[in-house]
Design an enzyme around this catalytic site. Structure first.
Site, PDB file in Angstrom:
ATOM      1  N   GLY A 144      98.844 115.879  63.342  1.00 21.72           N
ATOM      2  CA  GLY A 144      99.607 116.217  64.630  1.00 21.72           C
ATOM      3  C   GLY A 144      98.397 116.802  65.694  1.00 21.72           C
ATOM      4  O   GLY A 144      97.677 117.422  64.616  1.00 21.72           O
TER       5      GLY A 144
ATOM      6  N   SER B  74     100.019 120.847  55.069  1.00 22.53           N
ATOM      7  CA  SER B  74      99.068 120.263  55.904  1.00 22.53           C
ATOM      8  C   SER B  74      98.659 118.840  56.323  1.00 22.53           C
ATOM      9  O   SER B  74      98.157 119.136  54.676  1.00 22.53           O
ATOM     10  CB  SER B  74      97.916 120.351  57.376  1.00 22.53           C
ATOM     11  OG  SER B  74      98.008 120.064  58.022  1.00 22.53           O
ATOM     12  N   SER B  75      99.378 117.957  56.312  1.00 29.20           N
ATOM     13  CA  SER B  75      98.927 116.317  55.922  1.00 29.20           C
ATOM     14  C   SER B  75      97.269 115.786  56.893  1.00 29.20           C
ATOM     15  O   SER B  75      97.098 116.081  58.031  1.00 29.20           O
ATOM     16  CB  SER B  75      99.913 115.821  56.985  1.00 29.20           C
ATOM     17  OG  SER B  75     100.972 116.103  56.461  1.00 29.20           O
TER      18      SER B  75
ATOM     19  N   THR C 167     106.243 116.325  58.528  1.00 33.15           N
ATOM     20  CA  THR C 167     106.268 115.940  57.167  1.00 33.15           C
ATOM     21  C   THR C 167     107.716 116.314  56.481  1.00 33.15           C
ATOM     22  O   THR C 167     108.823 115.726  55.660  1.00 33.15           O
ATOM     23  CB  THR C 167     105.587 116.175  56.984  1.00 33.15           C
ATOM     24  OG1 THR C 167     103.802 116.082  56.756  1.00 33.15           O
ATOM     25  CG2 THR C 167     104.371 115.780  55.310  1.00 33.15           C
TER      26      THR C 167
ATOM     27  N   ASN D  11      98.760 125.247  59.042  1.00 32.96           N
ATOM     28  CA  ASN D  11     100.189 124.710  57.786  1.00 32.96           C
ATOM     29  C   ASN D  11      99.641 124.856  56.464  1.00 32.96           C
ATOM     30  O   ASN D  11      98.482 124.727  56.391  1.00 32.96           O
ATOM     31  CB  ASN D  11     100.354 123.533  58.288  1.00 32.96           C
ATOM     32  CG  ASN D  11     101.686 122.626  57.391  1.00 32.96           C
ATOM     33  OD1 ASN D  11     102.016 123.526  56.642  1.00 32.96           O
ATOM     34  ND2 ASN D  11     102.375 121.913  57.609  1.00 32.96           N
TER      35      ASN D  11
ATOM     36  N   GLU E  89      95.217 118.429  67.088  1.00 36.60           N
ATOM     37  CA  GLU E  89      94.512 119.695  66.100  1.00 36.60           C
ATOM     38  C   GLU E  89      93.827 120.601  67.550  1.00 36.60           C
ATOM     39  O   GLU E  89      93.115 119.762  67.596  1.00 36.60           O
ATOM     40  CB  GLU E  89      94.407 118.925  65.314  1.00 36.60           C
ATOM     41  CG  GLU E  89      95.440 119.897  63.913  1.00 36.60           C
ATOM     42  CD  GLU E  89      94.005 119.355  62.927  1.00 36.60           C
ATOM     43  OE1 GLU E  89      95.094 119.233  61.415  1.00 36.60           O
ATOM     44  OE2 GLU E  89      92.846 118.804  63.039  1.00 36.60           O
TER      45      GLU E  89
ATOM     46  N   SER F 127     100.444 120.582  64.010  1.00 33.66           N
ATOM     47  CA  SER F 127     100.199 120.884  63.198  1.00 33.66           C
ATOM     48  C   SER F 127     101.399 121.710  62.589  1.00 33.66           C
ATOM     49  O   SER F 127     101.192 122.696  63.303  1.00 33.66           O
ATOM     50  CB  SER F 127      98.275 120.921  62.970  1.00 33.66           C
ATOM     51  OG  SER F 127      98.271 121.384  61.560  1.00 33.66           O
ATOM     52  N   GLY F 128     102.426 121.698  61.916  1.00 36.41           N
ATOM     53  CA  GLY F 128     103.046 122.185  61.638  1.00 36.41           C
ATOM     54  C   GLY F 128     103.868 122.601  62.029  1.00 36.41           C
ATOM     55  O   GLY F 128     105.513 123.644  61.819  1.00 36.41           O
TER      56      GLY F 128
END
Ligand SMILES: Nc1ncnc2c1ncn2[C@@H]1O[C@H](COP(=O)(O)OP(=O)(O)OP(=O)(O)O)[C@@H](O)[C@H]1O
Ligand SMILES: [Mg+2]
Length: 1005
Positions: free
Chosen positions: A397, A173-174, A125, A170, A399, A120-121
């Site tokens: 991602g 974050s998605s 994206t 993030n 986590e 993540s981050g």
């Protein structure tokens, strides 16, 4: 990125990597010599990263490190650079990946997908947006297609507003997985798209951890929404007012500008075909969620929930288009169907809150899916022509938080599945290549995470199965009973551990309600609290029924009647997710993959399984190349293959590697390619090639310079010839003019001659002037040397007879004048000499020895006279010739020049005042070996000395002395000549050693 079965492109990258390796680290990890060393791997990434080089390849996989700053590498000019270019010449870039996927898709007319993974981050994206932008800018387009293109681009801000949120990792974050197909027609135009979304993290709607936010759209609406709209939705312009927005205590974040984002989203919605009613209803739902969060229950005496102030409830009722009473009932009572009867059972406060939150999550989640469908409608291409697609997978991602729940379990499971796919495809691609090249496959040591995937998803045995069973079983199933079941079933699985199962040391790090999975990427501890509920995702039947009656058309679509009619128990969340991942895997397996890994931090290398990937890629051979290409590149290294190899390329390569001395284990010959095992072997040949290239370049340069010089020479020669021609022409013209002039002059001269005696005309006066001048010129150099010599005077032409006579007399007088100036009244014999005429010379040339003449003639002989020379010591007389030239006095004995005295060295001449004819020539001698002064006797003393005086310009250096004259025998040694008079002239050596000269007495004295 990995390009399965399309290794050719990947290997082109390798060439680029080879060229650039010395610049900033290694551009392709496949060429990393210590390919098993994680340190070396990180070192290389770091080296490049510090130079802002965020992209690196592992063969055909692209690794990117999040720069967290805007780099100037995504402009139009970079897009143009990578467009349609074989990127082996260019450094790694996400555009290279996008462009290659695109061109391979077009040329092979098959489907591809780009898988973006990373923690993540890490920038997944962002990367997916970059790829989409690249296609939007680079692909051909028309007005019609522009719409599709704009819609595709605009779907991003909308989906991000509804599906992304600030987390601890993030700010954007998605919170859902996204797979987007971009459809291209056979010309390569982007003609449509389709999006699949995966498991939105809906729990976020009702709960956020500290430091996190709800989905962006809520803040955007409250902060940026227009007055009218907010009034219509019953919203205050203050996020603090809403319970669902304040739990994380960070509703405003410096990196996020909700007001601006609101404008972007509104604009994007209009581009993707949302009309005002759509947006009104959609924001009605978003607002209703906020109001729901503000619905507070109170407990009555029995603990049952009731609603006191119902302003929030009324807004929910209004916005969702459901009767307020029905809503009230649905939130505080559960409807139980017993046989044909319906019984209402009141909720406790907790229960009511649970039902409320469940409703909020459900409507948001379903509205999100509706939104995705709506976008898909606007992206849909109804044309039935064949299309190929590039899929873009941007999933959440891996986590790891301090407390990890059901959501992290799902997300990490998803990443585990993708890693599995990743390994399988890489291995498969490698194996297929070895097989097609007829090279024996060598087993690779790498970690296969299938065991973990099985642990989670296996039918009847996996964690999801256990969870599902626990969810449906009668009796009191709780999160803890679920944990017990897990311990029972997974007890000795190497990747599963709980507090109970752990050894002493591990136990310390585990709570009683935890279970730990040893993922491929590392350990993650999950807290079981909430697993059962979240998996069940229970929404009470009466609530669903109520929503089905909603007047909000979007809600109607989200709660279709078909759902009620289905008697089957809805699938649990985990199972739904598992199945959707299974479908995703199927979708992806049917396409050609390109991998893109986002690296955020060091441990990511491990998390992403990059080392595994590298190990697989490097299992056997680091490098492989088609024979033709390999030969073409390195042929200059072997005399047999340079400059041309006429035979089969494979044989040429064999000859080449034999020449280079490759050992059998260093390479293998496939059907169409050579395989080289170690990167260092390749570097060696590449270095050799570099050197050789320079040598070749020097040779070519020399050839070229030679060629240039030749050309230059030819040009110069041509120019010289031209100049010469011109010069000759000019000369010839000059000559012609000269001759013409001469003819004219001669004619005139002849005419003048013929008329010389006639009356004066221009012609004859010019002729006569010429005659006069020419006579005088001749006379000047032929003046007679003696006064009485009449014969030697030049005969004048008639016109100058008179002048000539005057001149002749004048000349003689001048000569005698010189003699008289020197000697008159000084030397006794002078008066007697005056009458004697001077002559030209006393010795004719034929009487001078030939040899002497040859030696001195060039000095022009002016006068010669016989003399007697007295030895310097014994004063013995010797007959000699004295010759005067323009430059010097010579004393000659037959063929021998006894002495030469140039006029510069002649200091002077001395004679006595008596009647003798002795003269002493004083000579400046610097060299002691040189002979000294000359003592001579000359019968024509006056004549000789006058000539000498005039020729050598020594008029003032002739002295007449009385008594004795000193002379130098040689430098520093003097002697003297003593003069006296007597009856008989005599010369003898005196008793004093002097030379004694006795001169005759002259009567006149
Ligand atoms: N190529 C890039 N150039 C500049 N900044 C970047 C780049 N990639 C990522 N970032 C920065 O990193 C942030 C996080 O990136 P992104 O949202 O793409 O991560 P992600 O991998 O999608 O994470 P998640 O799994 O949480 O969705 C971005 O908001 C941006 O600020
Ligand atoms: Mg993301």
């Amino acid at each position: 990125m990995i390009k399965k079965g399309k290794v050719k492109l990947g290997q082109l990258d390798l060439e680029g990597a080879l060229i650039a390796r010395d610049r900033v680290g290694i551009q392709d990890f496949v060429l990393l010599d210590s390919h098993n060393s994680e340190t070396a791997f990180l070192e290389n990434l770091k080296k490049r990263f510090t130079e802002d080089l965020i992209y690196t390849y592992i063969g055909t996989l692209l690794i990117s490190v999040n720069p967290y700053k805007n780099l100037d590498i995504y402009a139009k000019k970079q897009m143009d650079l990578y467009m349609g270019v074989n990127f082996f010449e260019l450094p790694p870039h996400i555009y290279a990946l996008a462009d290659n996927a695109y061109h391979t898709m077009l040329s092979e007319a098959n489907n591809h997908f780009i898988l973006i993974s990373g923690e993540s981050g890490a920038g997944k994206t962002e990367a997916s947006k970059k790829i989409l932008q690249y296609y939007a800018v680079s692909c051909p387009s028309s007005t019609l297609l522009d719409t599709v293109r704009d819609r595709m681009l605009m779907s991003n801000p909308v989906l991000e507003a509804f599906g992304n949120a600030k987390t601890m990792k993030n700010d954007n974050s998605s919170r859902f997985g996204k797979y987007m197909d971009i459809q291209f027609d056979c010309q390569g135009d982007a003609v449509g798209g389709h999006i699949l979304s995966y498991l939105l993290e809906k729990s976020r709607v009702v709960h956020q951890n500290h430091g996190e936010r709800n989905f962006h759209i809520f803040y955007q609406l409250v902060e940026g929404g227009e007055e009218d709209l907010l009034r219509h939705l019953g919203l205050e312009k203050d996020t603090k007012h809403y319970c669902y927005l304040v739990q994380g205590e960070c509703s405003s974040v410096s990196s996020i500008n909700d007001k601006n984002d609101w404008k972007t989203v509104k604009n994007a919605l209009s581009v993707i075909d949302f009309d005002t009613t759509d947006t009104e209803h959609l924001f009605g739902i978003i607002a209703s969620v906020l109001h729901l969060g503000n619905v507070h229950f109170e407990g009555d005496s029995k603990g049952y929930a009731f609603l006191n102030s119902n302003a929030a409830l009324r807004w929910v009722s209004k916005l969702l288009g459901v009767h307020v009473q029905v809503l009230h009932e649905a939130l505080t009572f559960r409807k139980i169907e017993a046989k044909s009867e319906q019984v209402l059972s009141p909720f406790t406060v907790d229960h009511a809150i649970y039902a409320r939150d469940a409703l909020a999550k459900a409507i948001y989640d379903r509205a999100f899916n509706w939104l995705v469908n709506k976008i898909n409608e606007s992206l849909e291409n109804k044309d039935s022509n064949r299309k190929t697609v590039i899929g873009l997978l941007d999933i959440y991602g891996f986590e790891v938080f301090t407390v990890n729940s059901f959501e992290q379990f799902c997300i990490n499971y998803c990443n585990e599945k993708l890693q599995q796919l990743f390994i399988q495809l890489t291995l498969k691609a490698e194996q297929e290549e070895y097989e097609s090249e007829g090279i024996e496959w060598e087993p690779v040591q790498f970690f296969n995470n299938k065991i973990i995937c099985d642990l989670v998803e296996e039918k009847h045995r996996g964690i999801i199965s256990v969870l599902d069973e626990e969810c449906v079983r009668p009796g009191d199933a709780t999160d803890l009973t679920f944990l017990e079941k897990l311990e029972e079933k997974m007890g000795n699985h190497p990747h599963f551990v709980t507090h109970k199962l752990a050894d002493k040391k591990t136990r310390k790090s585990l709570e009683r309600g935890d279970f730990r999975l040893l993922h491929y990427a590392g350990e993650v501890t999950y807290c079981v609290v909430g697993f059962i509920d979240k998996n069940n995702d229970l929404l009470y039947r009466n609530i669903k029924d109520m929503m089905r009656l909603s007047k909000n058309p979007i809600i109607q679509q989200c709660f279709p009647n078909s759902e009620r009619d289905s008697r089957r128990r809805p699938e649990t969340v985990a199972t739904q997710f598992k199945n959707s991942l299974l479908r995703l895997t199927e979708i992806l397996t049917a396409k050609e993959p390109w991998y893109f890994d986002e690296v955020l931090v060091r441990h990511q290398v491990k998390y992403l399984g990059l080392m595994e990937h590298l190990r697989v890629r490097r299992a056997g051979f680091a490098y492989r190349r088609k024979y033709e290409v390999f030969l073409q590149r390195y042929k200059a290294l072997c005399p047999a293959t340079w400059p041309h190899w006429r035979g089969v390329p494979a044989d040429g390569v064999e000859a080449l590697v034999q020449h280079l001395g490759y050992q059998p284990d260093e390479y293998k010959m496939g059907r169409t390619k050579i395989f080289i095992r170690y990167a260092k072997t390749l570097f060696a040949i590449e270095d050799a090639f570099e050197i050789c290239k320079h040598e070749l370049a020097t040779r070519l340069q020399a050839k070229y310079k030679g060629y240039r010089a030749k050309g230059e020479f030819r040009k110069q020669k041509e120019a010289a010839t031209k100049i010469e021609t011109c010069w000759r022409g000019a000369q010839a013209r000059k000559e012609r003019d000269r001759r013409a002039w001469a003819v004219k002059v001669i004619k005139k001269f002849i005419k003048g001659y013929m008329t010389r005696k006639e009356a004066k005309t221009t012609d004859n006066s010019e002729y006569l002037a010429f005659v006069r001048q020419s006579y005088l010129n001749r006379l000047k150099v032929n003046l007679p040397k003696s006064v009485l010599d009449k014969t030697t005077w030049l005969t004048p032409p008639p016109v100058v007879t008179e002048t000539s006579e005057i001149l002749r007399k004048l000349h003689m007088r001048v000569m005698k004048l010189v003699t008289s100036a020197i000697f008159k009244g000084k030397k006794d014999s002078y008066p007697a000499s005056v009458a004697a005429p001077f002559v030209d010379t006393r010795i004719n040339e034929q009487d001078i020895n030939m040899k002497v003449l040859q030696t001195i003639r060039h000095e022009r002989i002016k006068y010669s006279v016989p003399v007697v020379k007295y030895d310097r010591n014994g004063f013995k007389p010797r007959e000699r010739q004295l010759i005067l030239t323009q430059a010097a006095v010579y004393l000659v004995e037959d063929a021998k020049i006894k002495q030469r005295v140039d006029y510069v060295s002649l200091k002077g001449v001395s004679v006595s005042n008596l009647g003798d004819s002795i003269m002493i020539l004083h000579i400046a001698v610097n060299d002691p070996k040189q002979k000294g002064d000359l003592v001579l006797q000359c019968d024509h003393l006056y004549e000789a000395l006058t000539k000498l005086a005039m020729i050598a310009k020594k008029e003032n250096n002739i002295q007449v002395l009385n008594g004795s004259i000193k002379f130098e025998i040689q430098t520093g040694r003097e002697n003297a000549v003593d003069f006296s008079t007597g009856a008989e002239p005599m010369v003898y050596k005196g008793s004093n050693g002097h030379m004694m000269v006795v001169a005759p007495r002259i009567k006149s004295r």
